[in-house]
Motif scaffolding. Structure first.
Motif, PDB file in Angstrom:
ATOM      1  N   PRO A 289     -72.947  26.499 -89.508  1.00  0.00           N
ATOM      2  CA  PRO A 289     -72.741  25.050 -89.500  1.00  0.00           C
ATOM      3  C   PRO A 289     -73.859  24.360 -90.288  1.00  0.00           C
ATOM      4  O   PRO A 289     -74.996  24.836 -90.313  1.00  0.00           O
ATOM      5  N   ILE A 290     -73.492  23.251 -90.893  1.00  0.00           N
ATOM      6  CA  ILE A 290     -74.437  22.570 -91.781  1.00  0.00           C
ATOM      7  C   ILE A 290     -74.259  21.064 -91.663  1.00  0.00           C
ATOM      8  O   ILE A 290     -73.137  20.578 -91.503  1.00  0.00           O
ATOM      9  N   LYS A 291     -75.373  20.340 -91.724  1.00  0.00           N
ATOM     10  CA  LYS A 291     -75.313  18.874 -91.713  1.00  0.00           C
ATOM     11  C   LYS A 291     -74.624  18.406 -92.986  1.00  0.00           C
ATOM     12  O   LYS A 291     -74.827  18.979 -94.061  1.00  0.00           O
TER      13      LYS A 291
ATOM     14  N   LEU B  21     -61.473  22.172 -91.460  1.00  0.00           N
ATOM     15  CA  LEU B  21     -62.854  22.098 -90.997  1.00  0.00           C
ATOM     16  C   LEU B  21     -62.995  20.989 -89.981  1.00  0.00           C
ATOM     17  O   LEU B  21     -62.091  20.185 -89.782  1.00  0.00           O
ATOM     18  N   LYS B  22     -64.148  20.981 -89.319  1.00  0.00           N
ATOM     19  CA  LYS B  22     -64.446  19.888 -88.393  1.00  0.00           C
ATOM     20  C   LYS B  22     -65.808  19.318 -88.752  1.00  0.00           C
ATOM     21  O   LYS B  22     -66.695  20.014 -89.236  1.00  0.00           O
TER      22      LYS B  22
ATOM     23  N   SER C 182     -66.323  25.296 -90.488  1.00  0.00           N
ATOM     24  CA  SER C 182     -64.946  25.609 -90.857  1.00  0.00           C
ATOM     25  C   SER C 182     -64.109  25.941 -89.626  1.00  0.00           C
ATOM     26  O   SER C 182     -64.626  26.407 -88.612  1.00  0.00           O
ATOM     27  N   LEU C 183     -62.830  25.714 -89.764  1.00  0.00           N
ATOM     28  CA  LEU C 183     -61.867  26.098 -88.740  1.00  0.00           C
ATOM     29  C   LEU C 183     -60.967  27.230 -89.245  1.00  0.00           C
ATOM     30  O   LEU C 183     -60.140  27.737 -88.497  1.00  0.00           O
ATOM     31  N   VAL C 184     -61.115  27.585 -90.517  1.00  0.00           N
ATOM     32  CA  VAL C 184     -60.366  28.693 -91.117  1.00  0.00           C
ATOM     33  C   VAL C 184     -61.353  29.601 -91.845  1.00  0.00           C
ATOM     34  O   VAL C 184     -62.340  29.142 -92.410  1.00  0.00           O
TER      35      VAL C 184
ATOM     36  N   PHE D  72     -65.816  24.428-102.710  1.00  0.00           N
ATOM     37  CA  PHE D  72     -66.541  23.709-101.665  1.00  0.00           C
ATOM     38  C   PHE D  72     -66.620  24.571-100.397  1.00  0.00           C
ATOM     39  O   PHE D  72     -67.685  24.723 -99.794  1.00  0.00           O
ATOM     40  N   CYS D  73     -65.487  25.157-100.005  1.00  0.00           N
ATOM     41  CA  CYS D  73     -65.444  25.974 -98.788  1.00  0.00           C
ATOM     42  C   CYS D  73     -66.352  27.188 -98.904  1.00  0.00           C
ATOM     43  O   CYS D  73     -66.955  27.605 -97.904  1.00  0.00           O
ATOM     44  N   CYS D  74     -66.469  27.766-100.098  1.00  0.00           N
ATOM     45  CA  CYS D  74     -67.367  28.913-100.277  1.00  0.00           C
ATOM     46  C   CYS D  74     -68.802  28.529 -99.936  1.00  0.00           C
ATOM     47  O   CYS D  74     -69.529  29.300 -99.305  1.00  0.00           O
ATOM     48  N   ILE D  75     -69.191  27.331-100.318  1.00  0.00           N
ATOM     49  CA  ILE D  75     -70.527  26.832 -99.976  1.00  0.00           C
ATOM     50  C   ILE D  75     -70.627  26.635 -98.465  1.00  0.00           C
ATOM     51  O   ILE D  75     -71.596  27.048 -97.832  1.00  0.00           O
ATOM     52  N   LEU D  76     -69.609  26.025 -97.885  1.00  0.00           N
ATOM     53  CA  LEU D  76     -69.596  25.792 -96.440  1.00  0.00           C
ATOM     54  C   LEU D  76     -69.666  27.111 -95.679  1.00  0.00           C
ATOM     55  O   LEU D  76     -70.488  27.265 -94.766  1.00  0.00           O
ATOM     56  N   TRP D  77     -68.822  28.082 -96.046  1.00  0.00           N
ATOM     57  CA  TRP D  77     -68.803  29.367 -95.331  1.00  0.00           C
ATOM     58  C   TRP D  77     -70.165  30.051 -95.387  1.00  0.00           C
ATOM     59  O   TRP D  77     -70.570  30.697 -94.431  1.00  0.00           O
TER      60      TRP D  77
END
Length: 122
Positions: free
Chosen positions: A22-24, A56-57, A65-67, A13-18
């Motif tokens: 920022p993403i809705k 994350l926030k 992400s926050l990390v 999941f984080c790989c997609i986020l990174w």
């Protein structure tokens, strides 16, 4: 600040986020459906859990992400070396190189990393 534990499915999941931050959150839900086969509730649950752990926030439905990926990977390796090799980095490297075929190019790159570390450039 200690890097929060990120489990395997959370890491995907984080790989997609990174890659997209920022993403809705609604867009993140769509990406997780496409790439991970997750239902929307699963994605929102993971967002909530990672937010609670400080990874994350989610502000005004925008997730970031926050990390960093590097920090998460380093924390995972540190944990594995401590748990599996009693904290011995040489034992880890010995086990890795014993079971992993490495090209001359990879060996040279590792040597460059060691040389940079010795010079205090790491």
């Amino acid at each position: 600040m200690e890097t929060p534990k990120i489990f395997e499915s959370e890491y995907r999941f984080c790989c997609i986020l990174w890659e997209h931050e920022p993403i809705k959150s609604s867009e993140l839900v769509k990406l997780c459906q496409e790439q991970l086969g997750w239902k929307p509730t699963t994605t929102y649950t993971v967002i909530k859990r990672l937010s609670e752990r400080g990874a994350l926030k989610n502000e005004n439905t925008v997730v970031s992400s926050l990390v960093s990926k590097d920090a998460v990977q380093a924390a995972e390796i540190d944990e594995m070396v401590k748990k599996t090799f009693d904290g011995s980095l040489p034992a880890f490297v010995a086990a890795f190189t014993k079971h992993q075929k490495m090209s001359d190019k990879e060996i040279d790159e590792i040597q460059r990393l060691i040389d940079r570390y010795r010079k205090g450039e790491a």
